[in-house]
Design a protein around this motif. Sequence first.
Motif, PDB file in Angstrom:
ATOM      1  N   PRO A  48       0.825  -1.235   0.048  1.00 35.46           N
ATOM      2  CA  PRO A  48      -0.065  -0.048  -0.020  1.00 35.46           C
ATOM      3  C   PRO A  48       0.924   1.135   0.095  1.00 35.46           C
ATOM      4  O   PRO A  48       1.971   1.430   0.657  1.00 35.46           O
ATOM      5  CB  PRO A  48      -0.764  -0.036   1.528  1.00 35.46           C
ATOM      6  N   GLU A  49       0.206   2.267  -0.797  1.00 29.71           N
ATOM      7  CA  GLU A  49       1.026   3.709  -0.647  1.00 29.71           C
ATOM      8  C   GLU A  49       1.037   4.043   0.960  1.00 29.71           C
ATOM      9  O   GLU A  49      -0.023   3.873   1.481  1.00 29.71           O
ATOM     10  CB  GLU A  49       0.417   4.669  -1.643  1.00 29.71           C
ATOM     11  N   PRO A  50       1.648   5.073   1.265  1.00 27.09           N
ATOM     12  CA  PRO A  50       2.943   5.389   0.749  1.00 27.09           C
ATOM     13  C   PRO A  50       4.166   4.713   0.539  1.00 27.09           C
ATOM     14  O   PRO A  50       5.154   5.148   0.273  1.00 27.09           O
ATOM     15  CB  PRO A  50       3.044   6.769   1.597  1.00 27.09           C
ATOM     16  N   LEU A  51       4.232   3.441   1.207  1.00 30.68           N
ATOM     17  CA  LEU A  51       5.277   2.380   1.051  1.00 30.68           C
ATOM     18  C   LEU A  51       5.441   2.253  -0.389  1.00 30.68           C
ATOM     19  O   LEU A  51       4.778   2.235  -1.376  1.00 30.68           O
ATOM     20  CB  LEU A  51       5.077   1.153   1.595  1.00 30.68           C
ATOM     21  N   THR A  52       6.836   1.874  -0.863  1.00 29.38           N
ATOM     22  CA  THR A  52       7.039   1.620  -2.172  1.00 29.38           C
ATOM     23  C   THR A  52       8.086   0.207  -1.938  1.00 29.38           C
ATOM     24  O   THR A  52       8.646  -0.202  -0.919  1.00 29.38           O
ATOM     25  CB  THR A  52       8.045   2.698  -2.746  1.00 29.38           C
ATOM     26  N   VAL A  53       8.028  -0.511  -3.208  1.00 28.48           N
ATOM     27  CA  VAL A  53       8.650  -1.688  -3.122  1.00 28.48           C
ATOM     28  C   VAL A  53      10.197  -1.462  -3.155  1.00 28.48           C
ATOM     29  O   VAL A  53      10.708  -0.967  -4.408  1.00 28.48           O
ATOM     30  CB  VAL A  53       8.278  -2.679  -4.328  1.00 28.48           C
ATOM     31  N   VAL A  83      10.254  -3.205   1.767  1.00 29.46           N
ATOM     32  CA  VAL A  83       9.741  -1.963   1.344  1.00 29.46           C
ATOM     33  C   VAL A  83      10.649  -0.649   1.883  1.00 29.46           C
ATOM     34  O   VAL A  83      11.699  -0.743   2.561  1.00 29.46           O
ATOM     35  CB  VAL A  83       8.348  -1.602   1.773  1.00 29.46           C
ATOM     36  N   GLU A  84      10.106   0.580   1.348  1.00 31.16           N
ATOM     37  CA  GLU A  84      10.901   1.487   1.495  1.00 31.16           C
ATOM     38  C   GLU A  84       9.983   2.878   2.110  1.00 31.16           C
ATOM     39  O   GLU A  84       8.838   3.000   1.276  1.00 31.16           O
ATOM     40  CB  GLU A  84      11.788   2.276   0.610  1.00 31.16           C
ATOM     41  N   HIS A  85      10.120   3.369   3.008  1.00 28.56           N
ATOM     42  CA  HIS A  85       9.217   4.341   3.495  1.00 28.56           C
ATOM     43  C   HIS A  85      10.076   6.061   3.806  1.00 28.56           C
ATOM     44  O   HIS A  85      10.711   6.032   4.736  1.00 28.56           O
ATOM     45  CB  HIS A  85       8.140   4.164   4.772  1.00 28.56           C
ATOM     46  N   GLY A  90      12.726  -0.955   5.069  1.00 30.30           N
ATOM     47  CA  GLY A  90      12.081  -1.680   6.247  1.00 30.30           C
ATOM     48  C   GLY A  90      11.279  -3.000   5.469  1.00 30.30           C
ATOM     49  O   GLY A  90      11.603  -3.482   4.230  1.00 30.30           O
ATOM     50  N   GLU A  91      10.280  -3.665   6.112  1.00 28.23           N
ATOM     51  CA  GLU A  91       9.514  -4.640   5.725  1.00 28.23           C
ATOM     52  C   GLU A  91       8.074  -4.262   5.917  1.00 28.23           C
ATOM     53  O   GLU A  91       7.825  -3.922   7.177  1.00 28.23           O
ATOM     54  CB  GLU A  91       9.782  -6.047   6.446  1.00 28.23           C
ATOM     55  N   PHE A  92       7.176  -4.648   5.206  1.00 25.65           N
ATOM     56  CA  PHE A  92       5.634  -4.748   5.078  1.00 25.65           C
ATOM     57  C   PHE A  92       5.149  -5.972   5.532  1.00 25.65           C
ATOM     58  O   PHE A  92       5.400  -6.918   4.823  1.00 25.65           O
ATOM     59  CB  PHE A  92       5.093  -4.061   3.834  1.00 25.65           C
ATOM     60  N   ASN A  93       4.730  -5.770   6.641  1.00 24.51           N
ATOM     61  CA  ASN A  93       4.170  -7.361   7.345  1.00 24.51           C
ATOM     62  C   ASN A  93       2.817  -7.583   6.565  1.00 24.51           C
ATOM     63  O   ASN A  93       1.411  -6.834   6.903  1.00 24.51           O
ATOM     64  CB  ASN A  93       3.866  -7.148   8.661  1.00 24.51           C
ATOM     65  N   LEU A  94       2.797  -8.443   5.830  1.00 25.62           N
ATOM     66  CA  LEU A  94       1.585  -8.957   4.946  1.00 25.62           C
ATOM     67  C   LEU A  94       0.620  -9.748   5.488  1.00 25.62           C
ATOM     68  O   LEU A  94      -0.771  -9.468   5.532  1.00 25.62           O
ATOM     69  CB  LEU A  94       1.941  -9.478   3.748  1.00 25.62           C
ATOM     70  N   ALA A  95       1.018 -10.773   6.350  1.00 25.70           N
ATOM     71  CA  ALA A  95       0.087 -11.731   6.785  1.00 25.70           C
ATOM     72  C   ALA A  95       0.890 -12.637   7.934  1.00 25.70           C
ATOM     73  O   ALA A  95       1.869 -12.853   7.533  1.00 25.70           O
ATOM     74  CB  ALA A  95      -0.449 -12.703   5.737  1.00 25.70           C
TER      75      ALA A  95
END
Length: 245
Positions: A48-53, A83-85, A90-95
């Motif tokens: 999801p925005e505002p995160l980027t891959v 991801v990057e913010h 960092g990391e985006f915790n999906l599930a």
Amino acid sequence: MQKEDVARLVTTPLDSPAYAPTRYRFTHREYLNIYYRTDPEALRRLVPEPLTVAEPVVRFEVMRMPDTTGLGDYTEAGQLISVEHEGERGEFNLAMYVDSVPAISSGRELSAYPKKSGAPRLYVDSDTLVGTLDYGTLRVATATMGYKHHALDLDAARAEVCAPNFMLKTVPHYDGTPRICELVRTRITDVTVHSAFTGPARLELFGHALAPLADLPVREVVRASHLVTDLSLNPVEPVYDYLAA
């Protein structure tokens, strides 16, 4: 029960809370981490925005937690995306799939961990470390790694555990519209690494409608780690409010 006592409640049921209201301390928390490259387009559809891959890399983790203050003994498995913010990696915790009702309830209510019920396992099979995840009666993930093949630098291991973690916090109004919809951040800072190893690893994911780990297919295993740690979780902080945007 007096009104002021009701206002101090952290969770329900009233006479048997779903989890202990305490700061959770994990002793001998064990990780199997498999980092793998996947389809960049699949990641862009999910992050999801505002995160980027940051790079098309996913971490599949299985965590064995035999001694946790207030939550007892349980196991988790899940997927996190690189991801990057605002310039921070960092990391985006999906599930996350968890075999403990108190851990699911506290993770979702007190924080923003995207937990749902599942049956993960982490164990040693002869010379192989094995992590599995079942959803219902079906196996949806199998991870294997050579057991204690090569020692991993403890600072590198600590950096893995202490990477910033981003999650979505959503709470609906009673009419079903969003009441809270935020991107939040947390980071583990209090950690002791007891042991850290790496070795050859493989990961197989299997398609499932309600546990869609295979939607992020394994293109190439990049690296793997096996860590044993003591740590405490920190609270989350909001970094973006979708309702105020």
